[in-house]
Design an enzyme around this catalytic site. Structure first.
Site, PDB file in Angstrom:
ATOM      1  N   PHE A  39     -62.879  30.152  44.166  1.00 36.72           N
ATOM      2  CA  PHE A  39     -63.969  29.367  44.465  1.00 36.72           C
ATOM      3  C   PHE A  39     -64.596  28.353  44.463  1.00 36.72           C
ATOM      4  O   PHE A  39     -65.923  29.325  45.180  1.00 36.72           O
ATOM      5  CB  PHE A  39     -63.269  28.432  45.862  1.00 36.72           C
ATOM      6  CG  PHE A  39     -61.465  27.925  45.045  1.00 36.72           C
ATOM      7  CD1 PHE A  39     -60.844  28.750  43.719  1.00 36.72           C
ATOM      8  CD2 PHE A  39     -60.584  27.718  46.235  1.00 36.72           C
ATOM      9  CE1 PHE A  39     -59.456  27.911  43.676  1.00 36.72           C
ATOM     10  CE2 PHE A  39     -59.036  27.541  45.801  1.00 36.72           C
ATOM     11  CZ  PHE A  39     -58.814  27.951  44.379  1.00 36.72           C
ATOM     12  N   HIS A  91     -59.668  40.141  37.904  1.00 40.41           N
ATOM     13  CA  HIS A  91     -59.497  39.488  38.727  1.00 40.41           C
ATOM     14  C   HIS A  91     -58.083  38.660  39.189  1.00 40.41           C
ATOM     15  O   HIS A  91     -56.884  39.406  39.825  1.00 40.41           O
ATOM     16  CB  HIS A  91     -60.479  38.174  38.866  1.00 40.41           C
ATOM     17  CG  HIS A  91     -60.050  37.950  39.777  1.00 40.41           C
ATOM     18  ND1 HIS A  91     -60.240  37.677  41.555  1.00 40.41           N
ATOM     19  CD2 HIS A  91     -59.617  36.168  40.858  1.00 40.41           C
ATOM     20  CE1 HIS A  91     -60.130  36.979  42.531  1.00 40.41           C
ATOM     21  NE2 HIS A  91     -60.481  36.014  42.184  1.00 40.41           N
TER      22      HIS A  91
END
Length: 411
Positions: A397, A301
């Site tokens: 998130f 990521h």
């Protein structure tokens, strides 16, 4: 029911480093980034001066002028990448109700939201476009891809922030593997580089304030200080293996495992113990029926934010132990910037190409080692290496984690 094998037979991409798969791959191999000063809008009120974008992309190749006026850019990117992925893939042999579209966006039409809000405040509610809602809602990328292709199977948009398109690919994989679909168009799209959006990310200190494009997106570097916003879209065509072979498809790679977990910790911060990202790796590896030591490469990521890069590194160490120092791990966000809801799909394409071509893309811009991020991040340029299994990892998130396990297709 016996689980079916799932292969990738088409790919399309719109990004700051290439608007075709070949251009994208050439940029990755050569370590070329697409980060540049923001010039397409007035950024004088912001202390964020860089973004990753390519406004040379011309949507009129895919839409007429009337359609363009009624379509947010994130949908334009989505449809164009999907149509590119389908250029050499005639899926007309399939029942259209057995071909799905699972296409995600983390934020949807943020440009439309900003423009129409200004109209409402300055000129009154009657001036808000009648197309405002269908232009801005996140699911419209999936809807428009379906409308443009005629595929009538499962149609959905999974919104899990920056893990969105990895989840889209993973869920498409499961539906084909388990017999619910025969093929699926999967991916993600994002176009949110606007004053409104940048202000939100800036105020939560998520974005880099670097003014040097070469030292802006620097994952795993000790001086990393935030991500670079990017736009783009990426599409993968997934099919059941035997059906793909029967139609003579060009098989690019194979998906063999998928994992998804939640941190259940914080709205934006990853859990510093890295338990859930580690479990996500394990789930994907076990789903593939292999061992951790079989993994040769991880497309990380790797956002260039302090907590993310540290936590992801810690998760790798938890799962792979000594093998963590033997496998290769790189962040192509060092070149593309962070494409948010489209990131996972773009990185899936990078991972498939790495397996197919035996070349691992680098993490560029790396200069200052971090003692807490001490793995092999391929910082010395693209590396020629025959690899068989690779993971593509995404975090979002809200604590969303998604990992896909790819295998080099060998028949």
């Amino acid at each position: 029911m016996k689980k079916r094998r799932v292969v990738v037979t088409g790919m399309g991409i719109k990004s700051s480093i290439g608007n075709s798969v070949s251009e994208f791959w050439d940029s990755l191999k050569s370590g070329k980034h697409g980060i540049k000063p923001i010039t397409f809008m007035d950024a004088s009120k912001l202390d964020i001066s860089l973004a990753s974008y390519d406004y040379d992309f011309d949507p009129t190749e895919y839409f007429d002028k009337k359609e363009l006026r009624r379509t947010d850019r994130f949908c334009q990117l989505a449809v164009s990448s999907a149509r590119d992925a389908l250029k050499e893939n005639d899926l007309s042999k399939y029942d259209p109700y057995r071909v799905g579209v699972i296409f995600s966006s983390g934020m949807g039409g943020m440009g439309t939201i900003e423009r129409e809000h200004i109209k409402c405040v300055e000129n009154g509610p009657n001036r808000v476009s009648v197309f405002f809602v269908p232009m801005m809602i996140s699911n419209m990328a999936a809807g428009m891809v379906s409308i443009n292709t005629g595929f009538k199977g499962d149609n959905m948009s999974i919104v899990t922030a920056c893990a969105s398109s990895n989840h889209a690919i993973g869920e498409a994989f499961r539906k084909i593997r388990d017999g619910y679909l025969d093929a699926c168009v999967a991916g993600g799209s994002e176009s949110g580089i606007s004053e409104f959006t940048i202000a939100g990310f800036r105020n939560m200190t998520a974005l880099t304030k670097s003014t040097d494009p070469d030292r802006a997106s620097i994952p795993f570097d000790k001086e990393r200080n935030g991500f670079v916003m990017a736009e783009g879209a990426a599409t993968l065509i997934l099919e059941e293996l035997e059906s793909a072979k029967a139609r003579g498809a060009n098989i690019l790679g194979e998906i063999v495992g998928y994992g998804a977990t939640a941190d259940a910790y914080h709205i934006t911060k990853p859990d510093p113990q890295a338990e859930s990202p580690a479990r996500c790796f394990i789930n994907a590896i076990e789903d593939a029926g292999i061992n951790p030591c079989d993994i040769d490469y991880i497309n990380a990521h790797g956002t260039s934010t302090g907590p993310n890069d540290y936590t992801e590194t810690k998760a790798v160490k938890k799962v792979f132990e000594e093998h963590a120092y033997e496998l290769m791990m790189s962040s192509t966000k060092s070149m593309t910037g962070h494409m948010l809801g489209a990131a996972g799909a773009a990185e899936a394409i990078a991972t498939i190409l790495a397996l197919k071509n035996g070349i691992v893309p680098p993490t560029i811009g790396y200069k200052v080692p971090d003692e807490e991020c001490d793995l092999d991040y391929v910082t010395d340029g693209a590396r020629k290496k025959d690899i068989k299994y690779a993971l593509s990892n995404s975090l979002g998130f809200g604590g969303h984690n998604a990992t896909i396990c790819f295998k080099k297709y060998e028949g």
